[in-house]
Design a protein around this motif. Structure first.
Motif, short mmCIF file in Angstrom:
data_model
loop_
_atom_site.label_atom_id
_atom_site.label_comp_id
_atom_site.label_asym_id
_atom_site.label_seq_id
_atom_site.Cartn_x
_atom_site.Cartn_y
_atom_site.Cartn_z
N ASP A 1 -0.28 12.53 4.19
CA ASP A 1 -1.57 12.47 3.49
C ASP A 1 -2.36 11.22 3.88
O ASP A 1 -3.58 11.26 3.98
N VAL A 2 -1.63 10.12 4.06
CA VAL A 2 -2.25 8.84 4.40
C VAL A 2 -1.52 8.25 5.61
O VAL A 2 -0.29 8.22 5.65
N ILE A 3 -2.28 7.82 6.60
CA ILE A 3 -1.70 7.14 7.77
C ILE A 3 -2.29 5.74 7.85
O ILE A 3 -3.51 5.58 7.95
N ARG B 1 3.52 6.09 -5.38
CA ARG B 1 3.44 6.29 -6.83
C ARG B 1 2.45 7.40 -7.18
O ARG B 1 2.59 8.08 -8.20
N ALA B 2 1.46 7.57 -6.32
CA ALA B 2 0.45 8.62 -6.54
C ALA B 2 0.90 9.96 -5.94
O ALA B 2 0.15 10.93 -5.95
N GLY B 3 2.12 10.00 -5.39
CA GLY B 3 2.66 11.24 -4.87
C GLY B 3 2.21 11.59 -3.46
O GLY B 3 2.36 12.73 -3.02
N ARG B 4 1.64 10.63 -2.73
CA ARG B 4 1.16 10.89 -1.37
C ARG B 4 2.28 10.65 -0.35
O ARG B 4 3.07 9.74 -0.49
N ARG B 5 2.28 11.47 0.70
CA ARG B 5 3.17 11.21 1.84
C ARG B 5 2.47 10.22 2.75
O ARG B 5 1.28 10.38 3.08
N ASP C 1 13.12 6.44 1.89
CA ASP C 1 12.19 7.34 1.21
C ASP C 1 11.76 8.45 2.18
O ASP C 1 11.11 8.18 3.19
N PRO C 2 12.10 9.71 1.89
CA PRO C 2 11.72 10.80 2.80
C PRO C 2 10.21 11.05 2.86
O PRO C 2 9.73 11.75 3.76
N GLY C 3 9.48 10.46 1.92
CA GLY C 3 8.02 10.62 1.91
C GLY C 3 7.30 9.55 2.68
O GLY C 3 6.06 9.47 2.65
N LEU D 1 0.83 -1.20 0.00
CA LEU D 1 0.00 0.00 0.00
C LEU D 1 0.87 1.26 0.00
O LEU D 1 0.55 2.25 -0.67
N ILE D 2 1.96 1.22 0.77
CA ILE D 2 2.89 2.36 0.77
C ILE D 2 3.37 2.64 -0.64
O ILE D 2 3.35 3.79 -1.11
#
Length: 319
Positions: free
Chosen positions: A141-143, A73-77, A107-109, A67-68
């Motif tokens: 953006d997503v947790i 890939r969609a640019g979400r943190r 990955d810093p994101g 999922l990460i």
């Protein structure tokens, strides 16, 4: 020790050390926690919180890693809170989580944090709501909250997540375990992982049948989809993300997302209030006021409920 405003500013910039220190303050129930939460309040409320739960061996950590990758890939943190029942000192199974997610370490994101439940039932650490708020305010953006697979107590994830994902796998008697655990009542999206194994289709059919038997949904209500995946190969993960986005859109359209978050905040406030009250009452052990109430009960002059009312009025100043 840095001051709280500086730590919050650095966390807002995405600096992992600042985020880690803030979560450590949360876990340690620091006296500065009130200041931390007050500083974070204006920045929280934007992240999408996904709860991922299911029995041991279903592939939760591998699915989380997949999922990460999809969200990145969609640019979400993305942040992951992996809650584990083991000792906070020994690390326990947390090592396995970290190994399976190690591809994202640089990955810093992506921010990954493990937390021990420290004996707290429900599959979630007691500090998890505040830790989620830290990650939210830090701009994630997503947790993804990945909980321990402990059976019946897993249902607590439903109170902490915007969307709850229940993960099962064929050949484990999962459907029976899920029914007993009550997970069929909390899932918004169901995933049958390891779908390349024999019995995956049968597990999905049985799950669909059990959901149909237990549902009391009206027209327009959300019907949880069942998605088959092979998380180790990334197969079906895009379909899981699509199901999650559909559920989020449905919740926003019907006002469910705001209602869930409001209910979550109310539960958190209630928990903090009860904890504070319990601490005040604990301070009374050996206090003459508590002994006097007990003596009146033994003498038959007072019933326990009236005594409890007096005790609460005493520690709250009668409010």
């Amino acid at each position: 020790m840095q001051d709280v405003p500086e730590l919050v500013a650095q966390a807002r910039e995405g600096r992992p050390r600042a985020v880690a220190r803030l979560i450590s303050l949360v876990e340690g129930a620091s006296p500065r926690l009130r200041e931390v939460m007050a500083a974070l309040a204006p920045f929280a409320g934007n992240a999408y919180v996904i709860g991922l739960t299911g029995p041991p061996g279903a592939g939760k950590s591998t699915s989380t890693s997949a999922l990460i990758s999809a969200y990145r890939r969609a640019g979400r943190r993305v942040a992951v809170l992996a809650v584990d029942p083991s000792s906070p000192f020994s690390g326990g199974a947390l090592l396995g989580d970290r190994v399976r997610m190690s591809e994202h370490a640089s990955d810093p994101g992506v921010y990954i944090r493990s937390m021990a439940t420290r004996g707290h039932l429900g599959g979630l650490a007691r500090a998890a709501p505040q830790a989620i708020r830290v990650l939210d305010a830090a701009g994630c953006d997503v947790i993804v909250v990945e909980t321990v697979g402990v059976g019946q107590s897993e249902v607590e994830i439903a109170a902490q997540a915007d969307t709850s994902v229940v993960l099962l796998a064929p050949g484990m008697g999962d459907s029976i375990q899920a029914a007993k655990a009550g997970i069929l009542e909390i899932g918004d999206v169901y995933v049958v992982n390891k779908a390349d194994r024999d019995g995956a289709d049968a597990t999905a059919r049985e799950l669909n049948h059990m959901l149909a038997l237990g549902e009391s949904r009206g027209p327009g209500d959300w019907r949880p989809p069942i998605v088959k995946t092979v998380a180790s190969r990334g197969e079906g993960i895009d379909e899981v993300v699509q199901a999650l986005e559909k559920h989020r859109a449905w919740m926003e359209e019907h006002g469910v997302l705001t209602a869930r978050r409001t209910r979550r905040a109310a539960h958190e406030v209630e928990t903090l209030a009860v904890t504070a009250l319990r601490a005040r009452i604990a301070d009374l052990h050996g206090d003459r006021r508590l002994d006097a109430l007990a003596e009146r009960i033994v003498a038959g002059d007072l019933d326990p409920y009236a005594a409890a009312d007096e005790l609460v009025a005493g520690v709250t100043g009668g409010r």
